[in-house]
Design a protein around this motif. Structure first.
Motif, mmCIF file in Angstrom:
data_model
loop_
_atom_site.group_PDB
_atom_site.id
_atom_site.type_symbol
_atom_site.label_atom_id
_atom_site.label_comp_id
_atom_site.label_asym_id
_atom_site.label_seq_id
_atom_site.Cartn_x
_atom_site.Cartn_y
_atom_site.Cartn_z
ATOM 1 N N ASN A 16 126.794 69.400 52.682
ATOM 2 C CA ASN A 16 125.652 68.919 51.907
ATOM 3 C C ASN A 16 125.493 67.401 51.947
ATOM 4 O OD1 ASN A 16 124.766 71.441 51.101
ATOM 5 N ND2 ASN A 16 126.129 71.489 49.347
ATOM 6 N N ARG A 17 126.523 66.693 52.382
ATOM 7 C CA ARG A 17 126.441 65.232 52.474
ATOM 8 C C ARG A 17 126.935 64.760 53.845
ATOM 9 N NH1 ARG A 17 131.279 62.835 51.901
ATOM 10 N NH2 ARG A 17 132.996 64.099 51.160
ATOM 11 N N VAL A 18 126.653 65.549 54.857
ATOM 12 C CA VAL A 18 127.177 65.293 56.197
ATOM 13 C C VAL A 18 126.803 63.913 56.719
ATOM 14 C CG1 VAL A 18 125.282 66.347 57.496
ATOM 15 C CG2 VAL A 18 127.583 66.387 58.440
ATOM 16 N N GLU A 19 125.637 63.419 56.351
ATOM 17 C CA GLU A 19 125.213 62.097 56.830
ATOM 18 C C GLU A 19 126.077 60.978 56.261
ATOM 19 O OE1 GLU A 19 123.347 63.020 53.081
ATOM 20 O OE2 GLU A 19 123.240 64.111 54.953
ATOM 21 N N GLN A 20 126.832 61.254 55.204
ATOM 22 C CA GLN A 20 127.706 60.254 54.585
ATOM 23 C C GLN A 20 129.145 60.314 55.109
ATOM 24 O OE1 GLN A 20 127.393 61.016 50.405
ATOM 25 N NE2 GLN A 20 125.202 60.572 50.337
ATOM 26 N N LEU A 21 129.469 61.343 55.887
ATOM 27 C CA LEU A 21 130.833 61.490 56.402
ATOM 28 C C LEU A 21 131.067 60.531 57.564
ATOM 29 C CD1 LEU A 21 131.157 65.389 56.599
ATOM 30 C CD2 LEU A 21 132.016 63.884 54.791
ATOM 31 N N ASP A 22 132.255 59.937 57.596
ATOM 32 C CA ASP A 22 132.587 59.151 58.780
ATOM 33 C C ASP A 22 133.195 60.090 59.822
ATOM 34 O OD1 ASP A 22 135.325 59.518 58.150
ATOM 35 O OD2 ASP A 22 135.475 57.567 57.172
ATOM 36 N N SER A 23 133.337 59.600 61.033
ATOM 37 C CA SER A 23 133.800 60.467 62.125
ATOM 38 C C SER A 23 135.216 60.987 61.889
ATOM 39 C CB SER A 23 133.700 59.740 63.462
ATOM 40 O OG SER A 23 134.500 58.577 63.455
ATOM 41 N N LYS A 24 136.067 60.180 61.277
ATOM 42 C CA LYS A 24 137.448 60.611 61.006
ATOM 43 C C LYS A 24 137.458 61.806 60.045
ATOM 44 C CE LYS A 24 141.861 58.861 59.321
ATOM 45 N NZ LYS A 24 142.570 57.701 58.777
ATOM 46 N N GLU A 25 136.668 61.731 58.995
ATOM 47 C CA GLU A 25 136.605 62.816 58.012
ATOM 48 C C GLU A 25 135.986 64.072 58.624
ATOM 49 O OE1 GLU A 25 137.008 64.661 54.163
ATOM 50 O OE2 GLU A 25 138.053 63.144 55.324
ATOM 51 N N THR A 26 134.970 63.895 59.440
ATOM 52 C CA THR A 26 134.334 65.040 60.099
ATOM 53 C C THR A 26 135.331 65.757 60.999
ATOM 54 O OG1 THR A 26 132.189 63.932 60.031
ATOM 55 C CG2 THR A 26 132.427 65.745 61.590
ATOM 56 N N TRP A 68 132.120 63.197 71.500
ATOM 57 C CA TRP A 68 131.324 62.538 72.536
ATOM 58 C C TRP A 68 129.982 62.058 72.008
ATOM 59 C CZ3 TRP A 68 132.071 67.099 76.415
ATOM 60 C CH2 TRP A 68 133.366 67.049 76.941
ATOM 61 N N GLY A 69 129.751 62.268 70.714
ATOM 62 C CA GLY A 69 128.481 61.867 70.119
ATOM 63 C C GLY A 69 127.338 62.789 70.472
ATOM 64 N N LYS A 70 127.652 64.040 70.778
ATOM 65 C CA LYS A 70 126.638 64.987 71.263
ATOM 66 C C LYS A 70 126.227 66.019 70.218
ATOM 67 C CE LYS A 70 126.815 63.618 75.625
ATOM 68 N NZ LYS A 70 125.727 63.096 76.366
ATOM 69 N N ARG A 71 126.495 65.806 68.942
ATOM 70 C CA ARG A 71 126.096 66.743 67.896
ATOM 71 C C ARG A 71 125.363 66.011 66.784
ATOM 72 N NH1 ARG A 71 126.246 69.998 71.202
ATOM 73 N NH2 ARG A 71 127.553 71.817 71.343
ATOM 74 N N THR A 72 124.323 66.668 66.281
ATOM 75 C CA THR A 72 123.535 66.089 65.194
ATOM 76 C C THR A 72 124.185 66.418 63.848
ATOM 77 O OG1 THR A 72 122.182 68.070 64.910
ATOM 78 C CG2 THR A 72 121.410 66.419 66.522
ATOM 79 N N ASP A 73 123.747 65.726 62.818
ATOM 80 C CA ASP A 73 124.244 66.010 61.468
ATOM 81 C C ASP A 73 123.980 67.452 61.078
ATOM 82 O OD1 ASP A 73 125.158 63.425 61.185
ATOM 83 O OD2 ASP A 73 123.536 62.784 59.849
#
Length: 110
Positions: A16-26, A68-73
């Motif tokens: 629900n807050r995926v846009e706020q997650l940093d890459s490490k947490e994701t 690789w930066g190939k997935r959207t939020d």
């Protein structure tokens, strides 16, 4: 089992807050979800399907592509929600399995 409930809830909150997650947490959430699902399947006795339709396989693809930066939020959010759903499903299966083993001398008869 409550830790699984907590983790499933954490996945939903993260989605629900995926846009706020940093890459490490994701990455941590995706990897922990894969590990949790595999462990729960093993405990229940469900073998891994290793097909493209398998949730763990899908999470692996998402995790690599995310790196690789190939997935959207929205794709990450969808993956986190699928993982939470799978964990809930496996919790139900685990409970049913435990009930069957307590109520029947030979669970294979059910």
């Amino acid at each position: 089992m409550s830790s699984m409930v907590d983790f499933a809830a954490e996945l939903v909150r993260a989605a629900n807050r995926v846009e706020q997650l940093d890459s490490k947490e994701t990455r941590r959430l995706l990897n922990q979800a894969m590990k949790t699902i595999r462990n729960m399947r093993e405990q229940i006795g469900i073998s891994e399907s290793q097909t493209a339709a398998d949730v763990v396989s899908e999470l692996q693809v998402i995790a690599v592509a995310f790196g690789w930066g190939k997935r959207t939020d929205s794709e990450i959010a969808s993956a986190l929600l699928k993982a939470a759903d799978m964990i809930r499903d496996l919790q139900i299966a685990s409970r049913l399995s435990a009930v069957r083993s307590r109520t029947c001398d030979n669970p294979a008869e059910i």
